[in-house]
Design a protein around this motif. Structure first.
Motif, PDB file in Angstrom:
ATOM      1  N   PRO A  24       1.195  53.730   1.359  1.00 57.46           N
ATOM      2  CA  PRO A  24       0.955  54.310   0.039  1.00 57.46           C
ATOM      3  C   PRO A  24       1.694  55.624  -0.191  1.00 57.46           C
ATOM      4  CG  PRO A  24      -0.946  54.653   1.464  1.00 57.46           C
ATOM      5  CD  PRO A  24      -0.010  53.766   2.214  1.00 57.46           C
ATOM      6  N   THR A  25       2.196  55.795  -1.405  1.00 57.38           N
ATOM      7  CA  THR A  25       2.699  57.063  -1.903  1.00 57.38           C
ATOM      8  C   THR A  25       2.056  57.303  -3.260  1.00 57.38           C
ATOM      9  OG1 THR A  25       4.630  55.946  -2.876  1.00 57.38           O
ATOM     10  CG2 THR A  25       4.928  56.930  -0.702  1.00 57.38           C
ATOM     11  N   SER A  26       2.002  58.543  -3.698  1.00 60.57           N
ATOM     12  CA  SER A  26       1.358  58.878  -4.968  1.00 60.57           C
ATOM     13  C   SER A  26       1.987  58.081  -6.106  1.00 60.57           C
ATOM     14  CB  SER A  26       1.526  60.370  -5.263  1.00 60.57           C
ATOM     15  OG  SER A  26       0.954  61.150  -4.241  1.00 60.57           O
ATOM     16  N   ALA A  27       1.162  57.341  -6.833  1.00 60.56           N
ATOM     17  CA  ALA A  27       1.631  56.527  -7.955  1.00 60.56           C
ATOM     18  C   ALA A  27       2.816  55.652  -7.551  1.00 60.56           C
ATOM     19  CB  ALA A  27       2.001  57.407  -9.157  1.00 60.56           C
ATOM     20  N   ASN A  28       2.803  55.206  -6.308  1.00 62.60           N
ATOM     21  CA  ASN A  28       3.881  54.359  -5.778  1.00 62.60           C
ATOM     22  C   ASN A  28       5.267  54.962  -6.055  1.00 62.60           C
ATOM     23  OD1 ASN A  28       4.669  52.048  -4.295  1.00 62.60           O
ATOM     24  ND2 ASN A  28       5.186  50.971  -6.165  1.00 62.60           N
ATOM     25  N   GLN A  29       5.382  56.266  -5.875  1.00 64.46           N
ATOM     26  CA  GLN A  29       6.631  56.959  -6.195  1.00 64.46           C
ATOM     27  C   GLN A  29       7.814  56.490  -5.350  1.00 64.46           C
ATOM     28  OE1 GLN A  29       5.858  61.149  -5.761  1.00 64.46           O
ATOM     29  NE2 GLN A  29       4.238  61.114  -7.302  1.00 64.46           N
ATOM     30  N   GLN A  30       7.557  56.174  -4.083  1.00 64.45           N
ATOM     31  CA  GLN A  30       8.636  55.723  -3.196  1.00 64.45           C
ATOM     32  C   GLN A  30       9.863  56.644  -3.296  1.00 64.45           C
ATOM     33  OE1 GLN A  30       8.380  52.798  -1.178  1.00 64.45           O
ATOM     34  NE2 GLN A  30       6.309  52.450  -1.873  1.00 64.45           N
ATOM     35  N   PRO A  31       9.700  57.970  -3.113  1.00 62.62           N
ATOM     36  CA  PRO A  31      10.830  58.885  -3.302  1.00 62.62           C
ATOM     37  C   PRO A  31      11.770  58.951  -2.106  1.00 62.62           C
ATOM     38  CG  PRO A  31       8.930  60.147  -2.638  1.00 62.62           C
ATOM     39  CD  PRO A  31       8.475  58.718  -2.773  1.00 62.62           C
ATOM     40  N   GLY A  32      11.381  58.369  -0.977  1.00 60.94           N
ATOM     41  CA  GLY A  32      12.216  58.432   0.218  1.00 60.94           C
ATOM     42  C   GLY A  32      13.533  57.697   0.025  1.00 60.94           C
ATOM     43  N   ARG A  33      14.591  58.291   0.522  1.00 61.97           N
ATOM     44  CA  ARG A  33      15.920  57.667   0.524  1.00 61.97           C
ATOM     45  C   ARG A  33      16.431  57.750   1.951  1.00 61.97           C
ATOM     46  NH1 ARG A  33      13.623  56.557  -3.405  1.00 61.97           N
ATOM     47  NH2 ARG A  33      14.280  56.812  -5.590  1.00 61.97           N
ATOM     48  N   PHE A  34      16.957  56.631   2.456  1.00 61.69           N
ATOM     49  CA  PHE A  34      17.224  56.491   3.880  1.00 61.69           C
ATOM     50  C   PHE A  34      18.657  56.047   4.126  1.00 61.69           C
ATOM     51  CE2 PHE A  34      12.905  55.518   2.690  1.00 61.69           C
ATOM     52  CZ  PHE A  34      12.176  56.388   3.481  1.00 61.69           C
ATOM     53  N   VAL A  35      19.296  56.728   5.042  1.00 60.89           N
ATOM     54  CA  VAL A  35      20.614  56.304   5.510  1.00 60.89           C
ATOM     55  C   VAL A  35      20.456  55.971   6.987  1.00 60.89           C
ATOM     56  CG1 VAL A  35      23.018  56.945   5.900  1.00 60.89           C
ATOM     57  CG2 VAL A  35      21.844  57.739   3.837  1.00 60.89           C
ATOM     58  N   TRP A  36      20.771  54.741   7.340  1.00 61.31           N
ATOM     59  CA  TRP A  36      20.643  54.250   8.708  1.00 61.31           C
ATOM     60  C   TRP A  36      22.021  54.351   9.369  1.00 61.31           C
ATOM     61  CZ3 TRP A  36      15.698  52.332  10.074  1.00 61.31           C
ATOM     62  CH2 TRP A  36      14.794  52.222   9.007  1.00 61.31           C
ATOM     63  N   VAL A  37      22.168  55.312  10.227  1.00 64.45           N
ATOM     64  CA  VAL A  37      23.461  55.634  10.828  1.00 64.45           C
ATOM     65  C   VAL A  37      23.625  54.801  12.099  1.00 64.45           C
ATOM     66  CG1 VAL A  37      24.846  57.482  11.836  1.00 64.45           C
ATOM     67  CG2 VAL A  37      23.406  57.940   9.834  1.00 64.45           C
ATOM     68  N   THR A  38      24.596  53.864  12.079  1.00 60.33           N
ATOM     69  CA  THR A  38      24.745  52.918  13.194  1.00 60.33           C
ATOM     70  C   THR A  38      26.146  52.887  13.801  1.00 60.33           C
ATOM     71  OG1 THR A  38      25.303  51.084  11.708  1.00 60.33           O
ATOM     72  CG2 THR A  38      22.961  51.400  12.209  1.00 60.33           C
ATOM     73  N   THR A  39      27.170  53.218  13.038  1.00 57.50           N
ATOM     74  CA  THR A  39      28.539  53.103  13.560  1.00 57.50           C
ATOM     75  C   THR A  39      28.928  54.373  14.313  1.00 57.50           C
ATOM     76  OG1 THR A  39      29.593  54.058  11.597  1.00 57.50           O
ATOM     77  CG2 THR A  39      29.168  51.664  11.578  1.00 57.50           C
ATOM     78  N   ASP A  40      29.883  54.233  15.207  1.00 62.04           N
ATOM     79  CA  ASP A  40      30.347  55.396  15.981  1.00 62.04           C
ATOM     80  C   ASP A  40      30.867  56.493  15.061  1.00 62.04           C
ATOM     81  OD1 ASP A  40      29.675  54.135  18.331  1.00 62.04           O
ATOM     82  OD2 ASP A  40      31.721  53.463  18.780  1.00 62.04           O
TER      83      ASP A  40
END
Length: 197
Positions: free
Chosen positions: A44-60
């Motif tokens: 859960p987030t407040s009012a389903n805000q979903q403010p997170g932004r994610f960068v998945w760093v995998t390459t060298d």
């Protein structure tokens, strides 16, 4: 919901889980990354805000760019991990509320209120990062959360195409090397920092 998790599941997520500083030479797949997100997004987030932004760093190449933004003590943690996630937030998360929270005009709650949005985005994206760690552990992976980096430089490097996004903290994910952890630090008893009134 009347079911509770088994003691072994609670051990995996909390009691035996550790913050790792080094990693075994074992990949984390795109499927595993997406499975972490698919669990995390249900928190859960407040009012389903979903403010997170994610960068998945995998390459060298991307790992090196991120390591260049990190303090000396964290560079090897990033370079050696199969994945390091940059957990950030979107200052304009409210633009997504018409479809994320369609029950009411939640977007209007935040229009013209930059400081209020920043506070809410920060609080809820940190929650999402915690859900991310729980999800990763529940799926058999280990975590190494980190501060110790330059958020402004990281934001410019990895969120340049999204000027309203801000990098906040990092978390490496993989299969932790047991040799890389410290002895567990003390955990306070309930009465130390709690009050029931």
């Amino acid at each position: 919901m009347s079911e509770t998790l088994s003691d072994s599941a609670l051990d995996i997520i909390f009691r035996d889980a550790r913050s790792y500083n080094g990693w075994l030479d074992k990949d984390v797949s795109r499927e595993q990354i997406e499975a972490i997100y698919d669990l995390m997004k249900m928190g859960p987030t407040s009012a389903n805000q979903q403010p997170g932004r994610f960068v998945w760093v995998t390459t060298d190449e991307a790992k090196q760019r991120l390591a260049d933004c990190a303090d000396e003590g964290n560079k090897e943690k990033i370079l050696g991990a199969p994945v390091t996630v940059i957990i950030g937030y979107d200052l304009d998360f409210h633009e997504q509320l018409p479809w994320l929270f369609p029950h009411t005009d939640a977007k209007s709650w935040f229009e013209g209120k930059v400081e209020g949005r920043k506070e809410s985005a920060f609080r809820n994206s940190v929650l999402q990062g915690a859900y991310l760690m729980i999800a990763a552990r529940a799926l058999g992976l280990d975590c190494g959360p980190m501060s110790g980096f330059d958020p402004e430089k990281t934001t410019k490097q990895f969120f340049a195409d999204q000027p309203r996004y801000t990098a906040d903290w990092l978390c490496s994910i993989g299969y932790g090397d047991p040799e890389s952890i410290f002895d567990r630090s003390p955990r306070p008893e309930f009465d130390t920092f709690n009050k029931v009134i």
